[in-house]
Design an enzyme around this catalytic site. Structure first.
Site, short mmCIF file in Angstrom:
data_model
loop_
_atom_site.label_atom_id
_atom_site.label_comp_id
_atom_site.label_asym_id
_atom_site.label_seq_id
_atom_site.Cartn_x
_atom_site.Cartn_y
_atom_site.Cartn_z
N ASP A 206 -15.87 1.72 7.95
CA ASP A 206 -14.55 2.00 8.76
C ASP A 206 -13.28 1.81 8.17
O ASP A 206 -13.32 1.09 6.90
CB ASP A 206 -14.55 0.76 9.87
N HIS B 10 -11.49 6.85 14.16
CA HIS B 10 -11.46 5.45 14.26
C HIS B 10 -9.96 5.22 14.78
O HIS B 10 -9.32 4.32 14.68
CB HIS B 10 -11.72 4.97 12.95
N HIS C 52 -16.70 -1.73 5.50
CA HIS C 52 -15.35 -1.20 5.65
C HIS C 52 -15.05 -0.62 4.30
O HIS C 52 -15.23 -1.56 3.29
CB HIS C 52 -14.33 -2.49 6.00
ZN LIG Z 1 -11.78 -0.80 12.06
#
Ligand SMILES: [Zn+2]
Length: 241
Positions: free
Chosen positions: A50, A101, A196
């Site tokens: 992400d 996202h 991430h």
């Molecule tokens: Zn995020």
């Protein structure tokens, strides 16, 4: 994640089709691992990344995935897509899935439904323009949705993609912590792992997972777990809610 949210995720997973609400993949049980004749087992998981793309850490993740021969899913932020278009093309060119996202990673509690859906549409169009790929995978910031946002995504036939494994790489301070987490990870087929690629430790986790001697594991793209019709790519419409 608190207990109420976990219970809600379980309830939604039980009643909604996987191509609308995905928390884990199929065969999420140790019993479902496929065996090798020499006694090894293989677990199929989906590593997800992400908040990128990031100029330093996204290439590191892509290199680690390439070394392992694995696929990942990258939930990108629209304004970072605009800053690093070559990285978005590289993600797609190397066979990974891409997901949406939002455009700014707007705070869930402060973002009305119409703005949330508009950010998703803007990011969807950017990805499509850059790569020719139309994604229906959506991960809301922090995994948080209201009823209105959920209805908007449902109407637009998007796949809300959450996770069932969170190593909390955002809280790691050293690569050794990534390795320690991998050693403690109770790997199960069907796991969707939240990482991430705006941070340094996702790549270390990929490397450590791919080098583990205890399990044979491979990462696939989230989209590999969906029916082919789910990737047909319906364009998000701006909401009037
Ligand atoms: Zn995020």
């Amino acid at each position: 994640m608190n207990l109420a949210r976990q219970a809600m995720k379980r309830a939604l997973t039980a009643v909604l089709p996987r191509d609308r609400f995905l928390v884990s993949g199929p065969m999420s049980s140790r019993r479902d691992r496929s065996g090798f004749c020499d006694g090894r087992t293989q677990a199929e998981i989906a590593l997800t990344f992400d908040d990128g793309p990031h100029p330093e850490w996204t290439p590191a993740v892509l290199d680690a995935l390439a070394s392992a021969g694995w696929k990942g899913t990258f939930f990108v932020i629209g304004e970072r897509v605009e800053q690093h278009p070559d990285l978005v093309r590289r993600i797609v060119d190397e066979g990974h899935a891409i997901g949406n996202h939002t455009y700014t990673h707007s705070a869930p509690a402060e973002t009305p439904t119409a703005m949330f859906l508009d950010e998703l549409r803007r990011t969807h169009d950017l990805i499509e323009h850059l790569t020719g790929t139309s994604t229906t995978l959506v991960r809301p910031p922090l995994g948080k949705l209201t009823g209105g946002k959920f209805r908007g995504l449902w109407t637009a036939q998007q796949t809300i993609t959450l996770w069932n494994v969170d190593p909390k790489d955002f809280a790691m301070c050293a690569e050794s912590e990534a390795v320690t987490w991998v050693r403690s990870y109770g790997l199960r087929t069907g796991d969707i792992v939240l990482l991430h690629d705006r941070l340094p430790y996702a790549a270390a986790i990929v490397r450590a997972l791919s080098q583990t001697g205890e399990e044979t594991v491979r990462s696939v793209a989230v989209s590999d777990w969906l029916p082919a019709s789910a990737s047909s790519g319906m364009v998000l419409e701006a909401s009037h809610a």
